[in-house]
Design an enzyme around this catalytic site. Structure first.
Site, mmCIF file in Angstrom:
data_model
loop_
_atom_site.group_PDB
_atom_site.id
_atom_site.type_symbol
_atom_site.label_atom_id
_atom_site.label_comp_id
_atom_site.label_asym_id
_atom_site.label_seq_id
_atom_site.Cartn_x
_atom_site.Cartn_y
_atom_site.Cartn_z
ATOM 1 N N SER A 78 16.441 -12.984 -4.497
ATOM 2 C CA SER A 78 16.384 -12.054 -3.370
ATOM 3 C C SER A 78 17.571 -12.254 -2.456
ATOM 4 O O SER A 78 17.989 -13.398 -2.204
ATOM 5 C CB SER A 78 15.083 -12.266 -2.584
ATOM 6 O OG SER A 78 15.119 -11.571 -1.356
ATOM 7 N N LEU A 143 6.697 -2.566 9.135
ATOM 8 C CA LEU A 143 7.158 -1.336 8.499
ATOM 9 C C LEU A 143 6.954 -1.372 6.996
ATOM 10 O O LEU A 143 7.579 -0.627 6.244
ATOM 11 C CB LEU A 143 8.630 -1.086 8.839
ATOM 12 C CG LEU A 143 8.932 -0.974 10.331
ATOM 13 C CD1 LEU A 143 10.423 -0.819 10.579
ATOM 14 C CD2 LEU A 143 8.168 0.184 10.962
ATOM 15 N N SER A 144 6.085 -2.273 6.563
ATOM 16 C CA SER A 144 5.647 -2.347 5.181
ATOM 17 C C SER A 144 6.741 -2.742 4.208
ATOM 18 O O SER A 144 6.905 -2.146 3.147
ATOM 19 C CB SER A 144 5.020 -1.022 4.756
ATOM 20 O OG SER A 144 4.185 -1.197 3.655
ATOM 21 N N SER A 146 6.624 -5.357 2.427
ATOM 22 C CA SER A 146 5.956 -5.863 1.222
ATOM 23 C C SER A 146 5.588 -4.730 0.275
ATOM 24 O O SER A 146 5.801 -4.820 -0.943
ATOM 25 C CB SER A 146 4.718 -6.679 1.595
ATOM 26 O OG SER A 146 3.788 -5.893 2.322
ATOM 27 N N ASP A 195 -0.008 1.900 2.885
ATOM 28 C CA ASP A 195 1.407 1.576 2.756
ATOM 29 C C ASP A 195 1.950 1.971 1.386
ATOM 30 O O ASP A 195 3.007 2.580 1.260
ATOM 31 C CB ASP A 195 1.635 0.086 2.996
ATOM 32 C CG ASP A 195 1.211 -0.357 4.373
ATOM 33 O OD1 ASP A 195 0.941 0.495 5.230
ATOM 34 O OD2 ASP A 195 1.129 -1.586 4.590
#
Length: 406
Positions: A78, A143-144, A146, A195
């Site tokens: 990542s 703000l989602s 995930s 979401d």
């Protein structure tokens, strides 16, 4: 004032993730998918109660570059984390089990696990993969981020494994359900399905009216520019987490109330006053009052969006009422969220409210077109005066859903 956070182009996101994949795991071709974060216009903590909510997809997206392997290993890297990780798909299990996957990789391999567990992958198709992730969705901002990660992976695996689910809305609904299962069971976050539905099923220029009782959706036109408006997102930078017990406690209160009221979900509550009188716990009564009135506010918000003159004033009043309910009845706001709402309103916003699960994260403000930077500057000054960390800001036009981008 801090500059508004701009979204990456698809080309930039694809280049970032492909480069990261090659630097981490060596040369080779990879396909890139992307999925947006979301902001919820109204309808908070209604999704796991079978209610209505009205999210839209952000232009800010999470990108994943993914290529197949010949074994069942997943290697992950990542742009937001140090080092690489490696997970055996055959060893993945729910949170708390021997197969628990810790940290952010749970949101990636959890999707693969859920797709297999749901029987959506034909036998022999589910190989391992190398994956690189990078994102311009603010992390921990409510703000989602995930769900954006899960949905980007879902679209990538749909393509890699030849599932064909991303081709239509019915298939995307199945992908969203698998992502919810991944988050609930493998990542251990007891969220609802708003979401993932927003990230996979929203449309450019529209808000998504989602009925969480049956998964039905309606695309509601949301052309801010035509209405002379902008939607300002205010990331308070206050810590935000959904796995620390507070979110789960709210959900448990609602499930307890549903049992006491002998209904499947709080969506079935029609006589609010009578139902509240039957509940002994004052905290549970407040939770129920929020959920039932919030569902009503979603209905009125959609009506106002499709109405004529005077709708902006109505939208603003509904946003203010939603925030007050979340602050007082559901108790998920924070000093930073309250200040962002108050300062934005004082600076001329038509309406403002916290958005997302709460306990930190972001608030939104519906502001006249061209005023976002001025409103943001006044919110930032209010934070400075209060001794809070400087907030961050972005604009949120209704944008496109998850898709392959390269």
């Amino acid at each position: 004032m801090s500059a508004l956070l701009t979204a990456w182009s698809d080309a930039e996101g694809a280049a970032r993730t492909r480069d990261l994949l090659i630097r981490s795991f060596g040369p080779g071709d990879a396909e890139v998918s992307a999925a947006p974060g979301r902001v919820n216009l109204i309808g908070e903590h209604t999704d796991y109660n079978g209610g209505l909510c009205l999210p839209l997809a952000l232009p800010h997206r999470t990108f994943v570059a993914l290529r197949p392997r010949s074994d069942r290993t997943v290697r992950l890297v990542s742009g937001q984390e140090e080092g690489t990780r490696e997970v055996d798909l055959d060893a993945v299990g729910p949170a708390g089990s021997r197969g628990e996957v810790t940290g952010w990789p749970a949101y990636v391999v959890g999707v693969a696990w859920a797709l297999e567990a749901e029987g959506l992958v034909p036998e022999g198709r589910a190989t391992g993969f190398d994956v690189a992730v990078d994102s311009c969705v603010p992390y921990g901002a409510g703000l989602s981020s995930s769900a954006a990660l899960e949905c980007a992976v879902a679209v990538a695996l749909d393509d890699l494994w030849g599932l064909g689910l991303a081709a239509d809305d019915a298939g995307r609904a199945r992908l969203a359900a698998a992502c919810v299962r991944a988050e609930n069971e493998v990542a251990g976050a007891p969220t609802g399905g708003m979401d993932q539905s927003a990230s996979l099923r929203a449309r450019d220029g529209h808000a998504l009216l989602l009925d969480c009782r049956d998964g039905a959706t309606r695309q509601v036109p949301f052309d801010l520019a035509a209405a002379g408006l902008e939607l300002l997102v205010m990331d308070t930078r206050a810590p935000h987490a959904l796995v620390d017990g507070q979110y789960a406690a709210r959900r448990e209160s609602c499930e307890r109330a549903a049992r006491e009221l002998a209904v499947t979900t709080l969506r079935e509550v029609t006589d609010l006053d009578g139902s509240l009188a039957r509940l002994e716990d004052p905290v549970v009564r407040r939770r129920v009052r929020h959920v039932v009135t919030e569902i009503e506010r979603v209905e009125r918000f959609v009506e106002a969006l499709t109405a004529g003159d005077g709708r902006t004033e109505t939208l603003g009043a509904l946003m203010a009422a939603s925030h007050a309910s979340l602050r007082e009845d559901y108790e998920v706001s924070s000093p930073e969220l309250d200040l962002a709402v108050e300062a934005a309103t004082a600076a001329g916003a038509h309406g403002a409210r916290m958005t997302g699960g709460g306990f930190g994260g972001s608030a939104i403000a519906l502001v006249p077109a061209g005023s976002a930077e001025r409103v943001a500057a006044e919110v930032e000054q209010a934070f400075s005066d209060a001794g809070f960390a400087a907030p961050a800001f972005l604009l949120a036009p209704a944008s496109a859903p998850a898709a392959r981008v390269g």
